[in-house]
Write a protein that holds these residues in place. Structure first.
Motif, PDB file in Angstrom:
ATOM      1  N   GLN A  30     -64.601 -84.768  22.730  1.00 25.56           N
ATOM      2  CA  GLN A  30     -65.309 -85.126  21.512  1.00 25.56           C
ATOM      3  C   GLN A  30     -66.058 -83.933  20.922  1.00 25.56           C
ATOM      4  OE1 GLN A  30     -67.591 -88.753  21.901  1.00 25.56           O
ATOM      5  NE2 GLN A  30     -65.954 -89.721  23.057  1.00 25.56           N
ATOM      6  N   ALA A  31     -65.485 -82.763  21.079  1.00 24.15           N
ATOM      7  CA  ALA A  31     -66.058 -81.588  20.451  1.00 24.15           C
ATOM      8  C   ALA A  31     -65.807 -81.658  18.942  1.00 24.15           C
ATOM      9  CB  ALA A  31     -65.444 -80.311  21.029  1.00 24.15           C
ATOM     10  N   TRP A  39     -65.512 -84.448  15.953  1.00 27.08           N
ATOM     11  CA  TRP A  39     -65.718 -85.883  15.697  1.00 27.08           C
ATOM     12  C   TRP A  39     -65.989 -86.086  14.219  1.00 27.08           C
ATOM     13  CZ3 TRP A  39     -69.572 -82.592  16.370  1.00 27.08           C
ATOM     14  CH2 TRP A  39     -70.823 -82.850  15.804  1.00 27.08           C
ATOM     15  N   ASP A  83     -68.383 -79.330  17.452  1.00 24.92           N
ATOM     16  CA  ASP A  83     -69.444 -78.886  18.346  1.00 24.92           C
ATOM     17  C   ASP A  83     -68.822 -77.844  19.272  1.00 24.92           C
ATOM     18  OD1 ASP A  83     -71.399 -78.489  20.174  1.00 24.92           O
ATOM     19  OD2 ASP A  83     -71.766 -80.617  20.609  1.00 24.92           O
ATOM     20  N   HIS A 112     -70.112 -76.015  21.379  1.00 24.94           N
ATOM     21  CA  HIS A 112     -70.615 -76.034  22.757  1.00 24.94           C
ATOM     22  C   HIS A 112     -69.679 -76.812  23.658  1.00 24.94           C
ATOM     23  CE1 HIS A 112     -74.326 -75.727  20.209  1.00 24.94           C
ATOM     24  NE2 HIS A 112     -74.499 -74.699  21.017  1.00 24.94           N
ATOM     25  N   ARG A 113     -69.016 -77.789  23.036  1.00 21.88           N
ATOM     26  CA  ARG A 113     -68.199 -78.664  23.855  1.00 21.88           C
ATOM     27  C   ARG A 113     -66.747 -78.250  23.938  1.00 21.88           C
ATOM     28  NH1 ARG A 113     -69.279 -85.050  23.580  1.00 21.88           N
ATOM     29  NH2 ARG A 113     -71.550 -85.019  23.649  1.00 21.88           N
ATOM     30  N   ARG A 132     -68.497 -67.377  17.341  1.00 22.82           N
ATOM     31  CA  ARG A 132     -67.831 -68.141  18.389  1.00 22.82           C
ATOM     32  C   ARG A 132     -67.417 -67.179  19.496  1.00 22.82           C
ATOM     33  NH1 ARG A 132     -68.868 -69.481  13.672  1.00 22.82           N
ATOM     34  NH2 ARG A 132     -66.893 -68.683  12.877  1.00 22.82           N
TER      35      ARG A 132
END
Lengths: 245, 331, 537, 138
Positions: free
Chosen positions: A122-123, A125, A135, A137-138, A175
């Motif tokens: 679910q990075a 969504w 996201d 981070h995910r 990134r």
């Protein structure tokens, strides 16, 4: 605890049912009951007045620290230009006046985004306001989303992007290698009530941004008054970037 | 079963006592310094004493357990690692044994079926559990050096980086934290579940596992749930290492429990079966070459024995030798 | 029919009893233990406490201070053997060894698990030699040394064949054979020994071989074998005994010139040596390769073994060749040079036929017959007709000591592939370094111990049965005298229809001798049945 | 015995390794004084107490991250009722603590922690410098 077997069964049944209903509602609800769905309209002809202009791309790259990797295979892009032939695969523009005009492309922030469905963490969504957000981070770099996206809107950082960022914007993170990225409709600006950077930067005002759920918004007026197309509508993803003909 | 419960209770008891002691600031101050020093000294002296005792008993004979083809005829390929013909090969065999638990990897499980038919199946779980536990423990130990060294050597940082490879969560989740627990739980339940292993298990067998699990759990609690002031703990650890003890950062109940359990383990180590850590290197069935017929092994206490000599024998059987026409030494 | 019958014996219960092992004193059951040593044997050897007694007696007539003797013996051995001390300290009771012991597999008795067998003495070690054991006693797994414990030792350490299979699987290489050797030494200190070990030892010491065959009897046996070989092959051989100046001293286990089927192997040696013209001699003084001293004490082993080098020196040979035997090779390979060497008076062995230098034996100066023969075959020095062994469908049993002490795995297989046409391996977990014991090694091959032998040999027999059923195997070859003596009754019991032979029996069958007559029978005197050729009844 | 030197050598190596903290500490003259942090440049009060931040700032940052990224709400109300824009570079660093090297890195280096934050988030003080160099210096 003083709970009879019957009561226990009843409670269990209801909670199971409730959970199932919530799931179902979530599946359908997103598309139908949304109050806000940000969208973008691209006026192809206005845009084409300046064939060499890259203002939107430049400002986007600068704002989001998008690297300019010379190696085409490792390219990272949020907005880019392409030919109608390629952008609207399946449409026949051979004799159309826009056949030779460049088209601005970006993430379509679909109603039913396939990239969201496949993301294992679910990075990616879909937000309440319809933006297909990321996201980082995910993100684990599995690239399922890239395979799922029919619009090639997503880029993978094959190399460390930092050496390819000329002047970094400290307000926005970069990134790392191994992460997927794409256009986010400038969520960081929207939260401050501002329009996306590209919209602001376009000298021809060829980009119109707004809530497509709001019948009174500029974008809705535009869409209701002019012919427009979306990319690969037959896939049923429901793109929210519209191209005014 | 009884022994397993007692072992858990013992570890829990130690933890509770430590927790209670931590309530009193003065006691805590004192114990936090005295106990680690005493435990570490016991560990160092105890292990040195153990190894010295072992070394004082010689290895009078070269008795490797040979697990492969010997090196004899030039055209038959020897199995250098399982039947090491020289020191280099012995080093290889020992490396396999110490690093990869070669012998345990061979493990099989016997079952008796109808027929009767004996079946020997693969049985690698013990090996897997042992590898998981021991390697995790090593990485965890190396990681802990970050609290004792300043500046940090690259190997410690590398161990942390590798262990936190998945970059999940903050503080980053260490893979070994999970693996070590899984390994310990596997080893513990195996002792209980397998009736034969349960039959041979002593209190100490469970105790060692329970103690290690207690250490792992208290460490995990501190890192992921309880939260502690890590720089304060490093100052404390460096204080111990440089013989200039400083006070523990507050609050530190969970750290103190961890510290006491680790100290218990260190002090218990040299007097328990855990000495297999050093002993495995000295095992004469593994660390000697299978070259008995090529190089003579010397036994330091080789003493002369009474032998029924040829002369005695010839004298005793003289008539019979003569009658059989066998040659005689003394006519 | 022997009692119990195989169907009864195989009802094995692998669940340990509810009671802890510390609380289950041993019960001597007929058929599972060996009789005590006769006083005359101990007296001759100068061993302590010779007396009339049996394990089933309540009073073992131990010396008054037996406890002190045992504990001092333990201390002495802990100081002399690192293996002993280390193995007392480092076992973690992981249980990897548990189902590796043939006695455990065959009996289900938990005290036959190597780990628990060792705990029988480890518990005493903890009680008297470690701090934790003294402080915490039973909690630390320690217990007092009592007569019951001693009886338990006697029972279970004479239920270990020192085969070392457990040691292969132990992560620390803990070798129960080593522990058994120590405990047997301790038991010997108080006169608790078995006759089936002590009588051969006494015989060997005095006369020169286990069976007590005196020099003239020894010569008769060899002469008889020579004449029988002539009858079978038409070739006259003249083996020599105690001949000075021979190049090679040939040592075999005494069963080879006396026992069956060892004897056929012996004929094989004679034929082979004659054909290649080997300059060798037997010794009547050192007429035993086997060494039951190994099953008694290191000192006794050395006493018996000393004769080999002494005789080699006296006869002035260049090097020593050793016949097919298991525990003999444990002694020759791992102990001889250390105990009775260095053998500077000998020369590094060189095959006079092929010129091969046996570099791996350059210190001990003793070569295994299989190494020697494999080398001959490799260099094409002998002509072989494997069809003469066509009536045999062959498998090969690795003898424990040959496999796990010497590492001699390929040589006998190489020979077998050249002397017979049908060869099948037993399942892989039962051969090579994982081979199963015959169940009767280390001096336990006596008839009063029949039930335990059948139990111990069950895993081996089971693997044989597998290849018998799958491939039709009817001959088990091996290179160990104890195997040859004890496997025939074992296979008869568990898997009838499979016979036992030495590798060199098949060599003797296949060997084409110069000037031989038409070979109609094999060395057993039975008709040779080539495949596709009419089988004589 | 020929193997005793080997055994004692091995023991010595083992002892050297496990006593590493002692002799390394003495050799490098390490003190028990922990890292000293540069005081916040401008801000008077942090969003939470010092004690809490010492042990749990990473949890707070995670909470803020999820709030800003997942919920799209970039406003955080701190302990002193001040409202802050959630931004590691912009707020935590530039507005309050000033310098990554003088603040964050001090403790992180000391405790041997290398959080992944800085592989994406920029150190304001270095934003115009070499980005690659910045990352490699943790």
């Amino acid at each position: 605890m003083n709970l009879s077997r019957k009561a226990f069964l009843r409670v269990s049944c209801f909670s199971l049912l409730g959970a199932a209903m919530r799931k179902t509602a979530a599946a359908f609800g997103s598309t139908f009951s949304r109050k806000v769905q940000w969208g973008m309209a691209v006026d192809i002809r206005k845009c084409a007045r300046r064939p060499e202009c890259t203002a939107c791309i430049d400002v986007c790259d600068q704002a989001h620290n998008v690297p300019r990797v010379p190696d085409k295979r490792h390219e990272v892009r949020w907005i880019w230009k392409d030919t109608p032939e390629h952008a609207f695969e399946g449409e026949d523009f051979r004799y159309s006046s826009i056949a030779k005009l460049p088209v601005m492309l970006m993430c379509n922030h679909c109603d039913d985004p396939p990239c969201v469905r496949v993301c294992p963490t679910q990075a990616t969504w879909k937000r309440e306001d319809g933006i297909v957000a990321m996201d980082w981070h995910r993100c684990i770099g599995c690239r399922y989303c890239m395979a799922a996206c029919p619009y090639e809107s997503r880029s993978f950082n094959w190399v460390d992007p930092r050496p390819y960022i000329k002047t970094a914007n400290p307000e926005f993170p970069t990134r790392t290698k191994g992460v997927v990225e794409k256009c986010t409709f400038c969520v960081e600006r929207i939260s401050q009530g501002r329009e996306p950077a590209c919209v602001e930067a376009c000298p021809e005002k060829a980009l119109i941004f707004g809530n497509v759920m709001d019948a009174n918004s500029e974008i809705r007026r535009m869409l209701s008054s002019r012919d427009h197309v979306t990319r690969k509508p037959e896939l049923g993803t429901g793109p929210n970037v519209f191209y005014l003909l | 079963m009884k022994r397993a419960v007692y072992s858990i209770l013992t570890v829990a008891g130690i933890a509770v006592l430590a927790g209670a002691a931590a309530r009193d600031a003065a006691v805590l101050r004192w114990l936090a310094v005295v106990v680690p020093y005493a435990a570490f000294a016991t560990f160092v002296l105890g292990m040195s004493w153990r190894v010295t005792v072992w070394s004082l008993s010689p290895a009078p004979f070269r008795i490797p357990t040979v697990c492969g083809q010997q090196k004899a005829l030039s055209w038959i390929k020897p199995d250098r690692l399982e039947s090491p013909p020289d020191t280099l090969a012995v080093v290889g065999r020992m490396a396999l044994e110490v690093l990869l638990f070669r012998s345990l990897f061979r493990n099989t499980r016997m079952t008796l079926r109808e027929g009767p038919r004996l079946v020997f199946g693969e049985n690698k779980f013990l090996w897997l559990g042992a590898m998981a536990f021991h390697w995790s423990l090593l990485v965890i130990l190396v990681r802990h050096l970050r609290l004792f060294l300043e500046p940090l050597p690259a190997i410690v940082l590398a161990a942390e980086k590798l262990d936190g490879f998945f970059e999940v969560g903050t503080p980053v989740f260490y893979v070994t934290d999970a693996v070590v627990v899984v390994g310990l739980l596997y080893l513990f339940q195996r002792r209980l579940r397998d009736p034969l292993v349960r039959y041979i298990s002593l209190f100490t067998d469970y105790f060692a596992l329970a103690l290690l699990a207690g250490i792992a759990f208290s460490g995990i609690w501190m890192r992921y749930f309880g939260r502690v002031d890590i720089t304060g703990i490093k100052e404390f650890a460096l204080g111990l290492a440089t013989f200039r003890p400083v006070a523990l950062p507050a609050p530190s109940d969970s750290f103190f429990v961890h510290l006491i359990l680790v100290s218990t383990l260190a002090a218990y180590f040299p007097f328990s079966k855990l000495v297999h850590m050093g002993g495995v290197f000295l095992s004469p069935t593994r660390n000697l070459a299978n070259n008995n017929r090529a190089r003579r092994h010397v036994n330091p206490w080789n003493y002369p024995v009474r032998v029924h000599t040829y002369e005695e024998w010839e004298t005793e059987f003289r008539d019979k030798l003569e009658a059989a026409g066998l040659p005689l030494e003394r006519k | 029919m022997p009692s119990p019958r195989p169907e009864e014996l195989v009802q094995i219960q692998y669940r340990p009893p509810a009671k802890e092992w510390l609380d289950t004193p041993v019960e001597f059951r007929k058929g599972t233990y060996c009789y005590s040593a006769l006083p005359k044997n101990l007296q001759y050897l100068g061993f302590p406490n010779p007396r009339d007694w049996q394990p089933t007696d309540a009073d073992w007539k131990l010396p008054k201070d037996w406890k002190r003797i045992i504990l001092e013996g333990m201390r002495d051995r802990l100081n002399r053997f690192r293996s002993f001390r280390l193995f007392m300290d480092i076992c973690v009771r992981c249980g990897a060894c548990a189902d590796k012991c043939h006695y455990f597999i065959g009996s289900g008795d938990p005290k036959n698990m190597p780990v628990l067998r060792a705990e029988l003495i480890r518990s005493v070690y903890r009680r008297y030699f470690t701090l934790t054991g003294r402080l915490f006693g039973r909690l630390a797994g320690a217990r007092d040394l009592t007569e019951d414990v001693l009886k338990e030792w006697f029972y279970y350490f004479y239920q270990c064949t020192e085969c070392r299979r457990c040691s292969v699987f132990c992560p620390y290489g803990i070798d129960t054979a080593e522990i058994t050797m120590m405990v047997r030494e301790l038991l010997n200190l108080v006169g608790c020994n078995i006759n089936w070990v002590m009588e051969p030892v006494a015989n060997c010491d005095r006369i020169g071989n286990h069976l007590g065959i005196q020099p003239h009897g020894f010569k008769d046996s060899i002469d008889f074998a020579a004449s029988e070989l002539e009858e079978l092959t038409g070739v006259h051989v003249e083996p020599s005994i105690n001949r000075k100046g021979a190049e090679i001293l040939f040592i075999v286990p005494s069963a080879d010139y006396f026992g069956t089927p060892h004897y056929y192997t012996f004929l094989g040696y004679l034929a082979l040596f004659h054909q290649i013209g080997l300059d060798y001699t037997f010794s009547a003084y050192a007429s035993e390769g086997g060494n039951f001293g190994l099953f008694t004490s290191h000192e006794m082993m050395k006493r018996l073994n000393a004769k080999v080098y002494a005789e080699a020196r006296r006869l002035g040979v260049k090097w020593i060749l050793g016949g097919e035997c298991g525990h003999m090779w444990r002694v020759m390979h791992q102990y001889m040079a250390t105990m009775n060497g260095p053998a500077e008076f000998l020369e590094p062995p060189v095959s006079p036929i092929t010129g091969t230098r046996f570099e791996h034996a350059r210190s001990t100066k003793m070569v295994h017959i299989c190494e020697f023969t494999a080398d001959l075959i490799h260099h094409g020095k002998i002509r072989l007709d494997p069809t003469r062994n066509d009536r045999w469908n062959v498998t090969y049993h690795d003898s424990c000591n040959i496999a796990r002490v010497v590492g001699l795995l390929e040589e006998p297989r190489y020979i077998l592939r050249h002397v017979c046409n049908q060869f099948h391996e037993m399942p892989e977990n039962t051969i090579r370094e994982q081979t199963f014991c015959c169940g009767s090694g280390s001096g336990l091959g006596t008839d009063e111990n029949f039930e335990m032998r059948m139990r111990g040999g069950f895993p081996r027999a089971n693997a044989v049965r597998y290849v018998r059923e799958k491939y039709g195997v009817n001959l088990l070859t091996c290179i160990c005298a104890i195997d040859k003596a004890t496997l025939p009754p074992l296979l008869e019991y568990w898997t009838p229809g499979v016979e036992v032979a030495g590798v060199h029996e098949l060599v003797g069958n296949a060997l084409i001798l110069d000037g031989e007559k038409e070979r109609e029978t094999d060395l057993r005197g039975e008709p040779i049945a080539r495949k596709g050729v009419l089988v004589h009844a | 015995m020929r193997d005793r030197p080997v055994i004692y050598g091995g023991l010595a190596v083992f002892l050297a390794v496990i006593t590493l903290p002692f002799w390394r500490g003495i050799e490098s003259g390490v003190t028990t004084k922990g890292p000293e942090l540069a005081r916040p440049a401008t801000a008077r009060q942090c969003v939470a107490s010092t004690e809490f931040m010492k042990s749990s700032h990473m949890l707070l940052l995670m909470e803020m991250r999820d709030q800003a990224v997942r919920s799209g709400d970039p406003w955080y109300v701190g302990a002193g009722h001040g409202t802050y824009t959630i931004s590691l570079t912009g707020t935590c660093l530039e507005q309050c603590h000033g310098s990554k090297t003088e603040f964050c890195d001090r403790c992180h280096d000391y405790a041997g922690v290398a959080p992944g934050c800085w592989s994406c988030h920029l150190d304001a003080g270095h934003s115009t410098g070499s980005l690659t160099a910045m990352r490699s210096s943790r």
